[in-house]
Each structure stands twice: as C-alpha cells, then as structure tokens.
Design a protein around this motif. Structure first.
Motif, PDB file in Angstrom:
ATOM      1  N   PHE A  64       0.832  -1.202   0.000  1.00  0.00           N
ATOM      2  CA  PHE A  64       0.000   0.000   0.000  1.00  0.00           C
ATOM      3  C   PHE A  64       0.871   1.258   0.000  1.00  0.00           C
ATOM      4  N   ILE A  65       1.912   1.281   0.815  1.00  0.00           N
ATOM      5  CA  ILE A  65       2.827   2.429   0.848  1.00  0.00           C
ATOM      6  C   ILE A  65       3.537   2.588  -0.492  1.00  0.00           C
ATOM      7  N   PHE A  66       3.963   1.469  -1.072  1.00  0.00           N
ATOM      8  CA  PHE A  66       4.633   1.513  -2.373  1.00  0.00           C
ATOM      9  C   PHE A  66       3.717   2.126  -3.437  1.00  0.00           C
ATOM     10  N   HIS A  67       2.443   1.728  -3.444  1.00  0.00           N
ATOM     11  CA  HIS A  67       1.525   2.272  -4.442  1.00  0.00           C
ATOM     12  C   HIS A  67       1.205   3.743  -4.193  1.00  0.00           C
ATOM     13  N   MET A  68       1.207   4.167  -2.927  1.00  0.00           N
ATOM     14  CA  MET A  68       1.004   5.592  -2.641  1.00  0.00           C
ATOM     15  C   MET A  68       2.178   6.416  -3.170  1.00  0.00           C
ATOM     16  N   VAL A  69       3.399   5.928  -2.962  1.00  0.00           N
ATOM     17  CA  VAL A  69       4.580   6.625  -3.469  1.00  0.00           C
ATOM     18  C   VAL A  69       4.566   6.632  -4.996  1.00  0.00           C
ATOM     19  N   GLN A  70       4.189   5.515  -5.585  1.00  0.00           N
ATOM     20  CA  GLN A  70       4.123   5.423  -7.040  1.00  0.00           C
ATOM     21  C   GLN A  70       3.080   6.396  -7.595  1.00  0.00           C
ATOM     22  N   LEU A  71       1.958   6.535  -6.911  1.00  0.00           N
ATOM     23  CA  LEU A  71       0.928   7.483  -7.344  1.00  0.00           C
ATOM     24  C   LEU A  71       1.446   8.917  -7.259  1.00  0.00           C
ATOM     25  N   GLY A  72       2.212   9.216  -6.234  1.00  0.00           N
ATOM     26  CA  GLY A  72       2.785  10.561  -6.120  1.00  0.00           C
ATOM     27  C   GLY A  72       3.813  10.854  -7.201  1.00  0.00           C
ATOM     28  N   ASN A  73       4.570   9.851  -7.620  1.00  0.00           N
ATOM     29  CA  ASN A  73       5.583  10.057  -8.656  1.00  0.00           C
ATOM     30  C   ASN A  73       4.989  10.158 -10.057  1.00  0.00           C
ATOM     31  N   LEU A  74       3.802   9.635 -10.257  1.00  0.00           N
ATOM     32  CA  LEU A  74       3.202   9.617 -11.594  1.00  0.00           C
ATOM     33  C   LEU A  74       2.089  10.652 -11.744  1.00  0.00           C
ATOM     34  N   SER A  75       2.236  11.791 -11.107  1.00  0.00           N
ATOM     35  CA  SER A  75       1.164  12.787 -11.132  1.00  0.00           C
ATOM     36  C   SER A  75       0.990  13.455 -12.493  1.00  0.00           C
ATOM     37  N   SER A  76       2.000  13.427 -13.354  1.00  0.00           N
ATOM     38  CA  SER A  76       1.889  14.125 -14.634  1.00  0.00           C
ATOM     39  C   SER A  76       1.434  13.218 -15.780  1.00  0.00           C
ATOM     40  N   HIS A  77       1.436  11.918 -15.584  1.00  0.00           N
ATOM     41  CA  HIS A  77       1.063  10.990 -16.657  1.00  0.00           C
ATOM     42  C   HIS A  77      -0.302  10.372 -16.329  1.00  0.00           C
ATOM     43  N   PRO A  78      -1.367  10.769 -17.062  1.00  0.00           N
ATOM     44  CA  PRO A  78      -2.721  10.341 -16.669  1.00  0.00           C
ATOM     45  C   PRO A  78      -2.968   8.830 -16.789  1.00  0.00           C
ATOM     46  N   ILE A  79      -2.407   8.173 -17.778  1.00  0.00           N
ATOM     47  CA  ILE A  79      -2.655   6.735 -17.960  1.00  0.00           C
ATOM     48  C   ILE A  79      -1.962   5.942 -16.853  1.00  0.00           C
ATOM     49  N   LYS A  80      -0.714   6.277 -16.591  1.00  0.00           N
ATOM     50  CA  LYS A  80       0.015   5.578 -15.521  1.00  0.00           C
ATOM     51  C   LYS A  80      -0.561   5.914 -14.152  1.00  0.00           C
ATOM     52  N   ARG A  81      -1.068   7.144 -13.986  1.00  0.00           N
ATOM     53  CA  ARG A  81      -1.695   7.525 -12.722  1.00  0.00           C
ATOM     54  C   ARG A  81      -2.955   6.708 -12.485  1.00  0.00           C
ATOM     55  N   ARG A  82      -3.738   6.481 -13.537  1.00  0.00           N
ATOM     56  CA  ARG A  82      -4.947   5.660 -13.410  1.00  0.00           C
ATOM     57  C   ARG A  82      -4.585   4.217 -13.052  1.00  0.00           C
ATOM     58  N   GLU A  83      -3.519   3.709 -13.661  1.00  0.00           N
ATOM     59  CA  GLU A  83      -3.058   2.352 -13.348  1.00  0.00           C
ATOM     60  C   GLU A  83      -2.584   2.265 -11.891  1.00  0.00           C
ATOM     61  N   ALA A  84      -1.886   3.295 -11.433  1.00  0.00           N
ATOM     62  CA  ALA A  84      -1.430   3.320 -10.042  1.00  0.00           C
ATOM     63  C   ALA A  84      -2.610   3.403  -9.078  1.00  0.00           C
ATOM     64  N   MET A  85      -3.649   4.146  -9.457  1.00  0.00           N
ATOM     65  CA  MET A  85      -4.843   4.228  -8.610  1.00  0.00           C
ATOM     66  C   MET A  85      -5.562   2.885  -8.544  1.00  0.00           C
ATOM     67  N   MET A  86      -5.612   2.168  -9.659  1.00  0.00           N
ATOM     68  CA  MET A  86      -6.225   0.836  -9.650  1.00  0.00           C
ATOM     69  C   MET A  86      -5.414  -0.119  -8.772  1.00  0.00           C
ATOM     70  N   ASN A  87      -4.093  -0.049  -8.876  1.00  0.00           N
ATOM     71  CA  ASN A  87      -3.251  -0.894  -8.018  1.00  0.00           C
ATOM     72  C   ASN A  87      -3.435  -0.537  -6.546  1.00  0.00           C
ATOM     73  N   LEU A  88      -3.605   0.735  -6.265  1.00  0.00           N
ATOM     74  CA  LEU A  88      -3.846   1.175  -4.897  1.00  0.00           C
ATOM     75  C   LEU A  88      -5.174   0.634  -4.375  1.00  0.00           C
ATOM     76  N   MET A  89      -6.201   0.676  -5.204  1.00  0.00           N
ATOM     77  CA  MET A  89      -7.510   0.143  -4.807  1.00  0.00           C
ATOM     78  C   MET A  89      -7.436  -1.365  -4.563  1.00  0.00           C
ATOM     79  N   ILE A  90      -6.707  -2.080  -5.414  1.00  0.00           N
ATOM     80  CA  ILE A  90      -6.567  -3.529  -5.235  1.00  0.00           C
ATOM     81  C   ILE A  90      -5.849  -3.829  -3.931  1.00  0.00           C
ATOM     82  N   SER A  91      -4.795  -3.077  -3.629  1.00  0.00           N
ATOM     83  CA  SER A  91      -4.080  -3.325  -2.373  1.00  0.00           C
ATOM     84  C   SER A  91      -4.944  -2.975  -1.165  1.00  0.00           C
TER      85      SER A  91
END
Length: 114
Positions: A64-91
């Motif tokens: 969960f912490i890893f996906h939160m950090v990943q979401l923060g790093n991908l704030s400028s790329h909308p497709i990767k940000r959506r993927e990170a949000m889905m991974n966060l929801m799954i975790s």
C-alpha cells in the motif's frame, strides 16, 4: 524451515478435509474428543497461523505504501496515474480482506466448538 513447511502442508490438508467431510468424520465421533483434538491442533499451529497472518499484514501495508509513493511520482502521466490508482484500490481491498480473515477464523473456531 522444513518443519514449518511440513506443518503448513498438514494444516492445509486438515482444512481441506474439514471442507470435504463433516468435521465429526475427520477427527472423532463424539463432540468432546473433537473439541480436545481441535484445541490440540490450534495449540500446535497457532504460531504458524499468526506468523502467516503477520507477514501478510506487513506485506499488504508495504505494498500500500509503495503504491502511494508510485501514485505521487506519476502525477503528470494520466494513464500511468490511473493504473497506479487501480493498483492502490486492489491493495486496499486485499488489506481489508486480510483484516476480515481474523473475524472469519474466529467465527469458524466458535462454530467448531458449538
């Protein structure tokens, strides 16, 4: 380590037998013998079950912490940000299911003693 693997396999076999057969057919015909056998089983495997649950909870929180950090790093790329949000929801869902596992185990234990 081999001792714990063997106990884990035996635990899985026991749970599988409980699911396939009636619990009184697996251990004993009378209830008192079944309860004594169940308590002996829980005493033997309590540490392994707690270790597995603890490692699962720790891993779930770290993911969960890893996906939160990943979401923060991908704030400028909308497709990767959506993927990170889905991974966060799954975790988050997996963490909730792991937390509910303790309740289900307690209910199962109480049903076995009734």
């Amino acid at each position: 380590m081999k001792k714990y693997v063997f106990k884990g396999v035996m635990f899985s076999l026991f749970v599988g037998l409980l699911l396939v057969f009636n619990s009184t057919e697996v251990y004993a015909a009378d209830k008192e013998t079944l309860i004594n056998a169940w308590n002996a089983f829980i005493l033997e495997y309590r540490i392994i079950m707690a270790w597995i649950a603890g490692m699962g909870a720790l891993t779930s929180v770290l993911i969960f912490i890893f996906h939160m950090v990943q979401l923060g790093n991908l704030s400028s790329h909308p497709i990767k940000r959506r993927e990170a949000m889905m991974n966060l929801m799954i975790s988050m869902i997996c963490t909730a299911l792991l937390g509910g596992l303790g309740v289900i185990t307690a209910l199962f234990y109480q049903i076995m003693l009734v």
